[in-house]
Design a protein around this motif. Structure first.
Motif, PDB file in Angstrom:
ATOM      1  N   ILE A   1       0.845  -1.185   0.000  1.00  0.00           N
ATOM      2  CA  ILE A   1       0.000   0.000   0.000  1.00  0.00           C
ATOM      3  C   ILE A   1       0.884   1.240   0.000  1.00  0.00           C
ATOM      4  N   PRO A   2       0.713   2.167  -0.949  1.00  0.00           N
ATOM      5  CA  PRO A   2       1.518   3.392  -0.921  1.00  0.00           C
ATOM      6  C   PRO A   2       1.299   4.146   0.380  1.00  0.00           C
ATOM      7  N   SER A   3       2.382   4.658   0.963  1.00  0.00           N
ATOM      8  CA  SER A   3       2.277   5.389   2.213  1.00  0.00           C
ATOM      9  C   SER A   3       1.375   6.603   2.030  1.00  0.00           C
ATOM     10  N   GLY A   4       0.361   6.712   2.866  1.00  0.00           N
ATOM     11  CA  GLY A   4      -0.562   7.830   2.782  1.00  0.00           C
ATOM     12  C   GLY A   4      -0.326   8.838   3.877  1.00  0.00           C
ATOM     13  N   GLU A   5      -1.423   9.267   4.511  1.00  0.00           N
ATOM     14  CA  GLU A   5      -1.299  10.298   5.534  1.00  0.00           C
ATOM     15  C   GLU A   5      -0.633   9.733   6.782  1.00  0.00           C
ATOM     16  N   THR A   6      -0.057  10.638   7.567  1.00  0.00           N
ATOM     17  CA  THR A   6       0.595  10.245   8.807  1.00  0.00           C
ATOM     18  C   THR A   6      -0.454   9.828   9.827  1.00  0.00           C
ATOM     19  N   VAL A   7      -0.297   8.627  10.394  1.00  0.00           N
ATOM     20  CA  VAL A   7      -1.211   8.123  11.417  1.00  0.00           C
ATOM     21  C   VAL A   7      -0.749   8.565  12.800  1.00  0.00           C
ATOM     22  N   LEU A   8       0.555   8.490  13.032  1.00  0.00           N
ATOM     23  CA  LEU A   8       1.111   8.825  14.345  1.00  0.00           C
ATOM     24  C   LEU A   8       2.463   9.509  14.154  1.00  0.00           C
ATOM     25  N   LYS A   9       2.682  10.602  14.876  1.00  0.00           N
ATOM     26  CA  LYS A   9       3.952  11.294  14.844  1.00  0.00           C
ATOM     27  C   LYS A   9       4.446  11.477  16.270  1.00  0.00           C
ATOM     28  N   VAL A  10       5.629  10.941  16.558  1.00  0.00           N
ATOM     29  CA  VAL A  10       6.221  10.990  17.896  1.00  0.00           C
ATOM     30  C   VAL A  10       7.360  12.001  17.890  1.00  0.00           C
ATOM     31  N   GLU A  11       7.333  12.920  18.853  1.00  0.00           N
ATOM     32  CA  GLU A  11       8.322  13.996  18.897  1.00  0.00           C
ATOM     33  C   GLU A  11       8.970  14.062  20.282  1.00  0.00           C
ATOM     34  N   ASN A  12      10.286  13.914  20.318  1.00  0.00           N
ATOM     35  CA  ASN A  12      11.092  14.135  21.534  1.00  0.00           C
ATOM     36  C   ASN A  12      10.587  13.343  22.741  1.00  0.00           C
ATOM     37  N   LEU A  13      10.169  12.104  22.507  1.00  0.00           N
ATOM     38  CA  LEU A  13       9.619  11.275  23.587  1.00  0.00           C
ATOM     39  C   LEU A  13      10.724  10.885  24.568  1.00  0.00           C
ATOM     40  N   THR A  14      10.476  11.128  25.856  1.00  0.00           N
ATOM     41  CA  THR A  14      11.483  10.896  26.890  1.00  0.00           C
ATOM     42  C   THR A  14      10.816  10.311  28.128  1.00  0.00           C
ATOM     43  N   LYS A  15      11.500   9.348  28.761  1.00  0.00           N
ATOM     44  CA  LYS A  15      11.007   8.786  30.014  1.00  0.00           C
ATOM     45  C   LYS A  15      12.151   8.634  30.999  1.00  0.00           C
ATOM     46  N   GLU A  16      12.002   9.274  32.168  1.00  0.00           N
ATOM     47  CA  GLU A  16      12.985   9.172  33.251  1.00  0.00           C
ATOM     48  C   GLU A  16      12.349   8.499  34.448  1.00  0.00           C
ATOM     49  N   TYR A  17      13.123   7.646  35.100  1.00  0.00           N
ATOM     50  CA  TYR A  17      12.681   7.019  36.342  1.00  0.00           C
ATOM     51  C   TYR A  17      13.574   7.506  37.478  1.00  0.00           C
ATOM     52  N   LEU A  18      12.984   7.790  38.632  1.00  0.00           N
ATOM     53  CA  LEU A  18      13.736   8.185  39.813  1.00  0.00           C
ATOM     54  C   LEU A  18      13.847   6.992  40.748  1.00  0.00           C
ATOM     55  N   PHE A  19      15.012   6.828  41.328  1.00  0.00           N
ATOM     56  CA  PHE A  19      15.220   5.755  42.298  1.00  0.00           C
ATOM     57  C   PHE A  19      16.247   6.213  43.317  1.00  0.00           C
ATOM     58  N   SER A  20      16.316   5.512  44.423  1.00  0.00           N
ATOM     59  CA  SER A  20      17.281   5.842  45.464  1.00  0.00           C
ATOM     60  C   SER A  20      17.986   4.585  45.924  1.00  0.00           C
ATOM     61  N   GLN A  21      19.237   4.747  46.326  1.00  0.00           N
ATOM     62  CA  GLN A  21      20.017   3.635  46.866  1.00  0.00           C
ATOM     63  C   GLN A  21      19.721   3.507  48.350  1.00  0.00           C
ATOM     64  N   GLY A  22      18.978   2.477  48.732  1.00  0.00           N
ATOM     65  CA  GLY A  22      18.651   2.296  50.132  1.00  0.00           C
ATOM     66  C   GLY A  22      17.480   3.172  50.558  1.00  0.00           C
TER      67      GLY A  22
END
Length: 564
Positions: free
Chosen positions: A281-302
């Protein structure tokens, strides 16, 4: 005899082995008149799909079949010329571990979670009276070093959950070779591992075999792994050996129809022989556009430790068009699944946008999010884990209609469930059955039918075929490709299986440590990988043993000719 030489007389001989499992109705024959042998220094691969009898045959060698429900109806098993089939108690303990050892598929299931790995290795020496105390600990540290565990002096006191999947498999190998067995049985040792970790484990087994001269029986349903390791191959189907011979002959000139079917199911990427299942199928319109996606997790030692952050996904950008398949590849921990979970709002992002139908997913309220989830569905790696075992197939597939309310009148639910089952290749009579009554491949088809029930525009497949046999993989990929053509679906296809993504994806993004290191068309990525990490992934793909040059491995176009 040198460690690398192969003996002319068999080390292990199995003759006419037949095994039944008792059931309420009549016995189920799991293995029927199976015979094989393996010599010192030789690698015998037992190849076949789930339920073919591979593991049962070798479990009988180790006397690991519970009787009942198992019943060894007939057969003779000899090791080093002496019968061992009826050995029990102390005579059996002198064989298992010392002479014959086994590596299992899921190390986490066989390592005790409440004991350190060091204690579990030391236990082997103690149980067999070989060493104890400080000597046993020193031997255990040396074994961990030998199998490539970093900092073994420290890590010997850690627990199984503190190791990666590949490292846990290395710990299992260390335990198996602790007493220098003459025969090592490896039951699907690399099935769930990333391609680079798989290559490391296979190289380790080769090195150990070359050093010690041990015989190796490798059980697998992965034809590429089998071709890269085997001296000889036996192919099993429904409890019987349907073909056996020298590896090159079996793979290049298979005689039995079942072997031919297995080999034909291998994806062949761009090659003319196998074609591909990329979108027409020829690529048509954009279904999803992801921009600068970032995920940080915080944790502590002990308990009172300073807060620290870990960036699991860092500044990821991509888009996908209607009717297109985007492959996301990378090893475990690269951030692939984190991206998928954020796109479905199962995990909230730290930063970035994801635009679907002109609206940012991460700014949607609950009502808009519900409408969005109707249009974007997910197929998970483990279909059994993503289904309620108490719900029938009808209830599972119709659940989206109950949630969304406006998709389909309830009076039409049963007819539509039957239509969806037929669409994914299942029978109407399956409608009232439960998940445990289906094979893994059938359960994945049910999961796909459930995803289709809400009439989505985009389906995210997270390792959706990784745990399936090669022929089932091919069936599911063909099904997804056909649905893409018929319904105009788009896919995000997350995997660590490079041959499959080459066969199915139109474009690929390669992730490492939370970042995209390379992206482009599938043909360009495989023909001319630019980033060293992409090159290393491609180089780790198994190469047939009779063609292999251990270093360097061929890359890009040079590998195109290396098809089975």
């Amino acid at each position: 005899m040198s460690p690398t030489s192969k003996s002319t007389s068999p080390l292990l001989t199995v003759e006419n082995l037949t095994v039944d499992f008792l059931s309420d109705e009549s016995p189920v024959r799991a293995v029927n008149a199976v015979s094989f042998d393996v010599s010192r220094g030789e690698t015998l691969v037992i190849l076949g799909e789930s339920g073919s009898g591979k593991s049962v045959s070798t479990s009988a060698v180790m006397d690991l079949i519970d009787q009942p429900p198992g019943d060894i109806v007939s057969g003779r098993i000899s090791f080093d010329g002496a019968p061992i089939g009826n050995l029990r108690g102390e005579p059996r303990r002198l064989i298992n571990g010392q002479k014959i050892a086994m590596i299992f598929q899921d190390p986490l299931a066989y390592l005790n979670p409440v004991y350190t790995v060091g204690r579990q290795i030391v236990e082997i020496f103690a149980c067999h009276g070989v060493a104890s105390g400080k000597e046993a600990r020193e031997r255990s540290i040396e074994l961990l070093r030998r199998v490539g565990i970093p900092e073994p002096d420290t890590r010997i006191d850690q627990y199984p959950h503190q190791f990666s999947g590949g490292q846990r498999q290395r710990v299992m190998i260390a335990m198996a070779i602790a007493l220098k067995p003459d025969l090592l049985i490896a039951d699907e040792p690399t099935t769930a591992l990333d391609v680079s970790v798989q290559a490391q484990i296979l190289d380790l087994l080769r090195d150990l075999q070359n050093e010690t001269g041990m015989a190796l029986i490798l059980i697998t349903h992965d034809l590429e792994v089998a071709a890269s390791m085997a001296d000889r191959v036996i192919v099993m189907n429904r409890g019987e050996i349907v073909e056996a011979g020298v590896a090159r002959d079996v793979f290049t000139s298979p005689r039995h129809a079942y072997t031919k079917k297995l080999i034909s199911a291998l994806p062949h990427g761009d090659t003319a022989e196998g074609g591909n299942r990329r979108s027409t199928i020829p690529s048509g319109e954009t279904v999803l556009k992801v921009e600068n996606l970032t995920k940080e997790y915080l944790f502590s030692q002990g308990l009172f430790g300073k807060k620290q952050s870990f960036r699991a996904v860092n500044d990821v950008n991509f888009e996908i068009r209607k009717g297109e398949t985007l492959g996301i590849v990378g090893e475990s921990g690269s951030g692939k699944s984190s991206v998928a979970r954020m796109l479905l709002r199962l995990t909230e992002p730290t930063a970035g946008r994801a635009i679907f139908a002109g609206e940012d997913i991460f700014s949607m309220n609950q009502a808009r999010l519900l409408a969005f989830r109707r249009k974007v569905q997910m197929v998970f790696q483990d279909p059994y884990g993503s289904m309620n075992p108490r719900m029938s197939v009808h209830a599972i597939i119709s659940e989206p209609w109950a949630i969304h309310g406006d998709i389909l009148p309830q009076a039409r639910w049963k007819d539509r469930v039957v239509e969806l089952l037929e669409l994914v290749g299942l029978n109407p009579e399956h409608v009232d059955r439960y998940p445990h009554q289906f094979s893994g491949g059938q359960r994945q088809r049910i999961a796909i039918a459930r995803a289709l029930a809400s009439e989505p525009d985009l389906i995210i497949c997270d390792e959706a075929v990784s745990a399936l046999d090669v022929s089932i993989q091919a069936q599911i990929i063909d099904l997804l490709a056909d649905l893409r053509t018929r319904l105009g679906l788009s896919y995000i296809f997350i995997t660590h299986d490079l041959p499959i993504v080459r066969h199915f994806a139109d474009r690929i993004v390669v992730m490492k440590q939370g970042e995209i290191v390379e992206d482009g068309s599938t043909s360009a990525i495989f023909a001319n990988p630019v980033h060293p990490y992409t090159q290393s992934l491609l180089e780790a793909t198994p190469v047939p043993k009779w063609m292999a040059v251990r270093a360097p491995r061929p890359t890009g176009r040079a590998r195109d000719a290396l098809t089975l």
